[in-house]
Design a protein around this motif. Structure first.
Motif, PDB file in Angstrom:
ATOM      1  N   LEU B 160       0.803  -1.225   0.000  1.00 54.78           N
ATOM      2  CA  LEU B 160       0.000   0.000   0.000  1.00 54.78           C
ATOM      3  C   LEU B 160       0.835   1.273   0.000  1.00 54.78           C
ATOM      4  O   LEU B 160       0.290   2.372   0.042  1.00 54.78           O
ATOM      5  CB  LEU B 160      -0.937   0.004   1.222  1.00 54.78           C
ATOM      6  N   THR B 161       2.155   1.125  -0.049  1.00 53.39           N
ATOM      7  CA  THR B 161       2.969   2.339  -0.059  1.00 53.39           C
ATOM      8  C   THR B 161       3.014   2.920  -1.466  1.00 53.39           C
ATOM      9  O   THR B 161       2.755   2.233  -2.442  1.00 53.39           O
ATOM     10  CB  THR B 161       4.417   2.048   0.384  1.00 53.39           C
ATOM     11  N   LEU B 163       1.151   4.885  -3.068  1.00 55.27           N
ATOM     12  CA  LEU B 163      -0.093   4.947  -3.850  1.00 55.27           C
ATOM     13  C   LEU B 163      -0.917   6.132  -3.361  1.00 55.27           C
ATOM     14  O   LEU B 163      -0.925   6.439  -2.164  1.00 55.27           O
ATOM     15  CB  LEU B 163      -0.911   3.665  -3.644  1.00 55.27           C
ATOM     16  N   ASP B 165      -4.622   8.001  -2.549  1.00 52.51           N
ATOM     17  CA  ASP B 165      -5.722   7.463  -1.747  1.00 52.51           C
ATOM     18  C   ASP B 165      -6.673   6.584  -2.534  1.00 52.51           C
ATOM     19  O   ASP B 165      -7.088   5.526  -2.066  1.00 52.51           O
ATOM     20  CB  ASP B 165      -6.499   8.626  -1.095  1.00 52.51           C
ATOM     21  N   ARG B 167      -6.081   4.830  -5.256  1.00 55.64           N
ATOM     22  CA  ARG B 167      -5.424   3.560  -5.576  1.00 55.64           C
ATOM     23  C   ARG B 167      -5.322   2.667  -4.348  1.00 55.64           C
ATOM     24  O   ARG B 167      -5.470   1.462  -4.424  1.00 55.64           O
ATOM     25  CB  ARG B 167      -4.012   3.828  -6.124  1.00 55.64           C
ATOM     26  N   ARG B 168      -5.040   3.289  -3.209  1.00 56.28           N
ATOM     27  CA  ARG B 168      -4.964   2.517  -1.962  1.00 56.28           C
ATOM     28  C   ARG B 168      -6.266   1.807  -1.690  1.00 56.28           C
ATOM     29  O   ARG B 168      -6.285   0.617  -1.367  1.00 56.28           O
ATOM     30  CB  ARG B 168      -4.672   3.446  -0.777  1.00 56.28           C
ATOM     31  N   GLU B 169      -7.358   2.539  -1.840  1.00 56.63           N
ATOM     32  CA  GLU B 169      -8.675   1.937  -1.580  1.00 56.63           C
ATOM     33  C   GLU B 169      -8.906   0.762  -2.523  1.00 56.63           C
ATOM     34  O   GLU B 169      -9.429  -0.277  -2.126  1.00 56.63           O
ATOM     35  CB  GLU B 169      -9.785   2.987  -1.760  1.00 56.63           C
ATOM     36  N   SER B 190       3.903  -4.406   6.584  1.00 55.99           N
ATOM     37  CA  SER B 190       3.492  -3.006   6.498  1.00 55.99           C
ATOM     38  C   SER B 190       4.103  -2.206   7.638  1.00 55.99           C
ATOM     39  O   SER B 190       4.422  -2.738   8.689  1.00 55.99           O
ATOM     40  CB  SER B 190       1.974  -2.898   6.572  1.00 55.99           C
ATOM     41  N   ASP B 195      -3.464   1.036   8.263  1.00 61.11           N
ATOM     42  CA  ASP B 195      -3.779  -0.051   7.336  1.00 61.11           C
ATOM     43  C   ASP B 195      -3.887  -1.376   8.070  1.00 61.11           C
ATOM     44  O   ASP B 195      -4.782  -2.179   7.839  1.00 61.11           O
ATOM     45  CB  ASP B 195      -2.678  -0.190   6.282  1.00 61.11           C
TER      46      ASP B 195
END
Lengths: 231, 208
Positions: B160-161, B163, B165, B167-169, B190, B195
């Motif tokens: 999740l790094t 990215l 918001d 894209r993270r979702e 992580s 997260d």
């Protein structure tokens, strides 16, 4: 200033010898490059030095060593006698001399390209189910291929120019071992040979330049050219 | 029991001791940078040989120093999403996706290319070269490549790094769907507490 039939024969013989030298040296050069690029072992510096020896040793010494090795009583000569062949004063001997002289350049080019292959990609392939050999064939070799090809072309170019080891090992026999450089040398000894020298020398320049340009283009394509030029 | 890990991994001068067991779902491996999270992940994938200990996933022993078991990476059936993704630059997206699928025995394949392309919304990317992909696209391709290799568990290193918001979702939704619909045990590395709190069923903390 057209080339005579005899001169075309010399060019063809040169191409034949150089192609054979390249094809023969390529597998050995690849294995040596892989060992030097990927393995750590005691005596690695020594192997590295041995591989590079033809680059710095007087070519006449290499030719003399080959003469000893492939003489009928030498180790190479006995081995070939079992197969019923001799390379002494034959074009195949010229190819062996050219291969030995070209080997260091080929190893250097291939080693650079292998070192440029990211081992993290190979690790990723392993996690996707590929064994070591599958990883080599599907990841390592395709990524190194332009550099391997560049090394082969460079070896071909070096073979075209081979003189000292060849004339020492297999002499200067028309239609058998008289390649371009040897023919130029022979023509220089003859009064009135200037025209032939010019034609053959221009041919040598054209062939060598084409091979070097091809090698450089391939090295750039592989991306390993940024790290260092082979020459 | 999905992950059952008790290993000592040596990295230079340091010995990283990592011990945890989880019942399934998403296990998060957290800790400051330099704590050895990626080294533990490499040990699970078979890319780094632990000094000692035992690793079992879903009842299969992958490494056991006492029993002298050390399966090579290709025999572990682990899908890895590396932090640096590691897409093969000489293959198009399609070639990357099919790489592991072709090597997987048929009985381990549980998804088709079409299903993965649909699941991750990467069908329009199949003909592209990896270097032309955006960060989020490349990440989805990397997940797809791992899923198509028929893994029995997934290892994800900082998925999740780097990215934005949106894209993270999208990636979080994908991870949740892998957990819920495919029921694959996931180990997630992580450093982001938020997260982890949201996704993880088990949290393992690694101290430097």
């Amino acid at each position: 200033m057209g080339m005579t039939g005899e001169e075309w024969g010399i060019v063809l013989l040169s191409l034949q010898v150089s192609l054979a030298a390249m094809a023969g040296a390529l597998p050995l050069a690849f294995v040596l490059a892989w060992v030097l690029a990927r393995l750590q072992f005691p005596g690695k510096i020594l192997l590295d030095g041995l591989v590079h020896l033809p680059l710095v040793l007087p070519p006449v010494v290499i030719g003399w060593l080959l003469l000893i090795a492939f003489a009928p009583e030498g180790p190479g000569g006995r081995l070939l006698a079992l197969l019923g062949v001799s390379v002494l004063f034959r074009w195949t001997g010229a190819a062996i001399a050219a291969a030995v002289m070209a080997l260091p350049l080929m190893v250097r080019a291939i080693r650079l390209s292998l070192e440029a292959v990211d081992p993290r990609l190979e690790a990723a392939a392993r996690t996707l189910g590929a064994g070591p050999w599958q990883t080599f064939w599907t990841i390592t070799l395709p990524l190194a291929a332009p550099g391997v090809l560049a090394g082969a072309v460079l070896g071909f170019a070096r073979s075209l120019g081979e003189f000292g080891a060849t004339i020492t090992f297999v002499s200067n026999i028309p239609d058998e071992t008289r390649t371009l450089p040897l023919a130029i040398y022979a023509a220089l000894q003859l009064p009135g040979g200037d025209g032939a020298v010019w034609r053959l020398a221009l041919m040598a320049v054209a062939l060598s330049l084409a091979a070097l340009v091809a090698s450089e283009a391939l090295t750039r394509a592989s991306g390993s050219g940024r790290g260092g030029h082979v020459l | 029991m999905s992950f059952d890990v008790d290993v000592t991994v040596r990295r230079g001068e340091r010995a990283i001791v990592c011990r945890f067991a989880s019942a399934g779902g998403i296990t998060a491996l957290v800790g400051p940078s330099g704590a050895g999270k990626s080294s533990v992940l490499e040990a699970l994938a078979g890319l780094l040989r632990p000094e000692a200990g035992r690793i079992a996933v879903g009842g299969t022993v992958l490494f056991d120093s006492l029993a002298r078991v050390n399966l090579p990476p290709e025999a572990r059936a682990c899908g890895v999403m590396f932090q640096d993704l590691r897409l093969f630059p000489h293959r198009r997206v399609l070639g990357n996706l099919l790489y592991g699928q072709r090597l997987a025995p048929p009985e381990r394949r549980f998804l088709s290319l079409e299903e993965v392309a649909d699941f991750l919304d990467i069908a329009p990317l199949l003909g592209r070269r990896p270097r032309t992909l955006s960060g989020g696209e490349a990440q989805r391709v990397a997940i797809g490549r791992a899923l198509l290799s028929g893994p029995r568990f997934l290892l994800m290193d900082e998925p999740l790094t780097a990215l934005d918001d949106a894209r993270r979702e999208a990636i979080i939704a994908v991870i949740e769907r892998i957990r819920d619909e495919l029921a694959l045990p996931i180990l997630l590395v992580s450093h982001d507490r938020a997260d982890v709190a949201r996704l993880a069923d088990t949290v393992v903390e690694l101290r430097p």
